[in-house]
Scaffold this active site. Structure first.
Site, PDB file in Angstrom:
ATOM      1  N   HIS A  53      -9.947   1.582   4.702  1.00 57.77           N
ATOM      2  CA  HIS A  53      -7.776   1.542   5.362  1.00 57.77           C
ATOM      3  C   HIS A  53      -8.573   2.704   6.744  1.00 57.77           C
ATOM      4  O   HIS A  53     -10.020   3.806   6.639  1.00 57.77           O
ATOM      5  CB  HIS A  53      -7.923   2.205   5.385  1.00 57.77           C
ATOM      6  CG  HIS A  53      -6.183   1.490   5.403  1.00 57.77           C
ATOM      7  ND1 HIS A  53      -5.554   3.041   6.502  1.00 57.77           N
ATOM      8  CD2 HIS A  53      -4.845   0.936   5.058  1.00 57.77           C
ATOM      9  CE1 HIS A  53      -3.693   3.091   6.272  1.00 57.77           C
ATOM     10  NE2 HIS A  53      -4.015   1.322   5.859  1.00 57.77           N
ATOM     11  N   SER A 105       3.540  -2.177  10.731  1.00 57.48           N
ATOM     12  CA  SER A 105       5.581  -2.201  10.480  1.00 57.48           C
ATOM     13  C   SER A 105       5.287  -2.964  10.785  1.00 57.48           C
ATOM     14  O   SER A 105       6.377  -3.947  10.937  1.00 57.48           O
ATOM     15  CB  SER A 105       5.268  -1.232  12.032  1.00 57.48           C
ATOM     16  OG  SER A 105       4.515  -0.183  12.274  1.00 57.48           O
ATOM     17  N   GLU A 165      -5.372  -4.597  10.708  1.00 57.09           N
ATOM     18  CA  GLU A 165      -4.030  -3.185  10.802  1.00 57.09           C
ATOM     19  C   GLU A 165      -4.624  -2.755  12.014  1.00 57.09           C
ATOM     20  O   GLU A 165      -5.539  -1.747  12.308  1.00 57.09           O
ATOM     21  CB  GLU A 165      -4.057  -2.319   9.618  1.00 57.09           C
ATOM     22  CG  GLU A 165      -3.967  -3.563   8.359  1.00 57.09           C
ATOM     23  CD  GLU A 165      -3.041  -2.502   7.807  1.00 57.09           C
ATOM     24  OE1 GLU A 165      -2.400  -2.441   6.900  1.00 57.09           O
ATOM     25  OE2 GLU A 165      -3.962  -1.382   6.683  1.00 57.09           O
ATOM     26  N   ASN A 173       0.523  -1.171   0.180  1.00 56.56           N
ATOM     27  CA  ASN A 173       0.018   0.311  -0.212  1.00 56.56           C
ATOM     28  C   ASN A 173       0.708   1.366  -0.089  1.00 56.56           C
ATOM     29  O   ASN A 173       1.617   1.583   1.264  1.00 56.56           O
ATOM     30  CB  ASN A 173      -0.719   0.164   1.349  1.00 56.56           C
ATOM     31  CG  ASN A 173      -1.593   1.414   1.551  1.00 56.56           C
ATOM     32  OD1 ASN A 173      -1.990   2.103   0.238  1.00 56.56           O
ATOM     33  ND2 ASN A 173      -2.579   1.551   2.360  1.00 56.56           N
ATOM     34  N   TRP A 174       0.949   1.994  -1.186  1.00 56.03           N
ATOM     35  CA  TRP A 174       2.037   3.066  -1.388  1.00 56.03           C
ATOM     36  C   TRP A 174       1.548   4.205  -0.960  1.00 56.03           C
ATOM     37  O   TRP A 174       1.669   5.052  -1.142  1.00 56.03           O
ATOM     38  CB  TRP A 174       2.817   2.782  -2.628  1.00 56.03           C
ATOM     39  CG  TRP A 174       3.445   2.300  -3.009  1.00 56.03           C
ATOM     40  CD1 TRP A 174       3.519   1.377  -2.424  1.00 56.03           C
ATOM     41  CD2 TRP A 174       3.784   1.815  -4.018  1.00 56.03           C
ATOM     42  NE1 TRP A 174       4.650   0.681  -3.128  1.00 56.03           N
ATOM     43  CE2 TRP A 174       4.843   0.522  -4.628  1.00 56.03           C
ATOM     44  CE3 TRP A 174       3.900   2.493  -5.839  1.00 56.03           C
ATOM     45  CZ2 TRP A 174       5.286   0.013  -5.348  1.00 56.03           C
ATOM     46  CZ3 TRP A 174       4.235   2.131  -7.264  1.00 56.03           C
ATOM     47  CH2 TRP A 174       5.173   0.925  -7.003  1.00 56.03           C
ATOM     48  N   LYS A 175      -0.085   3.917  -0.352  1.00 57.76           N
ATOM     49  CA  LYS A 175      -0.379   5.423   0.628  1.00 57.76           C
ATOM     50  C   LYS A 175      -0.402   7.054  -0.747  1.00 57.76           C
ATOM     51  O   LYS A 175       0.035   6.405  -1.859  1.00 57.76           O
ATOM     52  CB  LYS A 175       0.216   6.028   1.457  1.00 57.76           C
ATOM     53  CG  LYS A 175      -0.321   4.617   2.550  1.00 57.76           C
ATOM     54  CD  LYS A 175       0.315   4.467   3.797  1.00 57.76           C
ATOM     55  CE  LYS A 175      -0.393   3.274   4.739  1.00 57.76           C
ATOM     56  NZ  LYS A 175      -0.253   3.203   5.874  1.00 57.76           N
ATOM     57  N   GLY A 212       3.024  -1.141   3.877  1.00 63.36           N
ATOM     58  CA  GLY A 212       2.957  -0.099   4.020  1.00 63.36           C
ATOM     59  C   GLY A 212       4.368   0.613   3.895  1.00 63.36           C
ATOM     60  O   GLY A 212       5.603   0.744   2.923  1.00 63.36           O
ATOM     61  N   GLY A 213       5.035   1.382   5.026  1.00 65.62           N
ATOM     62  CA  GLY A 213       5.902   1.984   4.868  1.00 65.62           C
ATOM     63  C   GLY A 213       7.409   0.766   4.149  1.00 65.62           C
ATOM     64  O   GLY A 213       8.081   1.434   2.981  1.00 65.62           O
ATOM     65  N   GLY A 257       2.757   2.384  10.687  1.00 64.73           N
ATOM     66  CA  GLY A 257       3.872   3.645  11.360  1.00 64.73           C
ATOM     67  C   GLY A 257       4.458   3.928  12.240  1.00 64.73           C
ATOM     68  O   GLY A 257       5.037   4.407  12.089  1.00 64.73           O
ATOM     69  N   GLU A 290      -6.687   5.381   7.946  1.00 67.04           N
ATOM     70  CA  GLU A 290      -6.789   6.147   7.376  1.00 67.04           C
ATOM     71  C   GLU A 290      -8.366   6.724   6.498  1.00 67.04           C
ATOM     72  O   GLU A 290      -8.082   8.178   7.428  1.00 67.04           O
ATOM     73  CB  GLU A 290      -5.225   6.198   6.440  1.00 67.04           C
ATOM     74  CG  GLU A 290      -4.014   6.219   6.867  1.00 67.04           C
ATOM     75  CD  GLU A 290      -2.797   5.750   6.870  1.00 67.04           C
ATOM     76  OE1 GLU A 290      -2.784   5.537   5.607  1.00 67.04           O
ATOM     77  OE2 GLU A 290      -2.349   4.987   7.376  1.00 67.04           O
TER      78      GLU A 290
HETATM   79  P1  13P Z   1       3.457   0.195   7.402  1.00 65.89           P
HETATM   80  O1  13P Z   1       3.474  -0.919   7.415  1.00 65.89           O
HETATM   81  O2  13P Z   1       3.623   1.539   6.932  1.00 65.89           O
HETATM   82  O3  13P Z   1       2.876   0.534   9.335  1.00 65.89           O
HETATM   83  O4  13P Z   1       1.557   1.166   6.892  1.00 65.89           O
HETATM   84  C1  13P Z   1       0.524   0.171   7.562  1.00 65.89           C
HETATM   85  C2  13P Z   1      -0.879  -0.317   6.084  1.00 65.89           C
HETATM   86  O5  13P Z   1      -1.495   1.138   6.757  1.00 65.89           O
HETATM   87  C3  13P Z   1      -1.468  -1.293   5.302  1.00 65.89           C
HETATM   88  O6  13P Z   1      -2.418  -0.971   4.565  1.00 65.89           O
END
Ligand code: 13P
Length: 250
Positions: A94, A208, A164, A8-10, A229-230, A170, A96
């Site tokens: 998600h 994470s 999640e 997930n590159w956000k 994500g990250g 993050g 977010e």
């Molecule tokens: P991180 O891997 O950066 O914690 O993000 C997880 C995430 O929100 C994937 O959708």
């Protein structure tokens, strides 16, 4: 194989990023089967990324879809549009989006229906806050999110759920793998017992995940994969996680 490792590159990326990521990923990935891998770039770059990874069938998806098919909804993108671009999945609900864009279970349910109507595999995200976790309310909160999103969704031919925890996203913090395993077992039980017409494919963990902690998670019976994500922004690290995943499944 169904989707197991999804990036997930956000709100990150560019055309240059896509090229650089692909070089890093393909020069470090040891496998030759891409069908379990997915990338959700910003929607604007879906088409470009598809061109960049053209010869490899890594699945491409979106990070969100609208709850309607068409209409006066400035700025939105529909399930049929991402389908048109060749997407096979979409992340839905998600945390977010729930927190920053006030998405409710009702809206999420409509998005699941849009995905189903357009043969897009939905990755439904659920997760408790730090406070809910401290109050031992995790199972209750997750059950409410699952039931709230699915009770009016009808038949879904396929569904992936991503657990999640909001506090793990993050933050560099992860729950212990055994606890994640019990959560996933509960999620599978709830979906299979309450919604027998929903084709639950897998339950992924997100929050994470990185190269160092990946194996301890993948070793758990009910952790079918990860939403990352990250760490997924680095093509080499995503490849390393995918290598660990493949080795854990031999
Ligand atoms: P991180 O891997 O950066 O914690 O993000 C997880 C995430 O929100 C994937 O959708």
């Amino acid at each position: 194989m169904s989707l197991r490792l999804v990036a997930n590159w956000k709100l990150n990326g560019s055309k240059e990023f896509n090229h650089h990521w692909a070089i890093e990923f393909f020069s470090n990935f040891h496998g030759n089967n891409f069908s379990s891998l997915g990338i959700a770039p910003a929607s604007l770059y879906i088409d470009h990324l598809k061109g960049v990874i053209a010869d490899h069938d890594i699945n491409i998806g979106s990070q969100n879809i609208d709850l309607e098919e068409t209409g006066a909804r400035t700025g939105e993108i529909s399930a049929s549009m991402i389908k048109d671009l060749g997407c096979v999945f979409s992340i839905i609900g998600h945390s977010e989006r729930r927190i920053l864009f006030q998405e409710t279970n009702q809206m999420i349910c409509k998005k699941l229906i849009q995905a189903e109507n357009n043969s897009i595999i939905p990755i439904l995200c659920i997760g408790e806050s730090a406070e809910e976790n401290q109050n031992n309310a995790t199972f209750e909160v997750l059950q409410q999110q699952i039931i709230g999103a699915l009770e009016n969704a009808g038949e879904l031919s396929s569904l992936i759920i991503a657990y999640e925890p909001v506090w793990a996203i993050g933050s560099g913090k992860t729950p212990n793998p055994e606890d994640v395993n019990s959560v996933h077992e509960m999620v599978k039980d709830v979906v299979q017992s309450r919604f027998p017409k929903i084709g639950l494919q897998s339950v992924l963990y997100g929050g994470s995940v990185n190269f160092k902690n990946a194996l301890s998670l993948f070793e758990q019976k009910n952790i079918d994969g990860a939403l990352i994500g990250g760490a997924s922004l680095d093509g080499k690290e995503f490849a390393s996680i995918a290598n660990v995943f493949n080795e854990s499944r031999i």
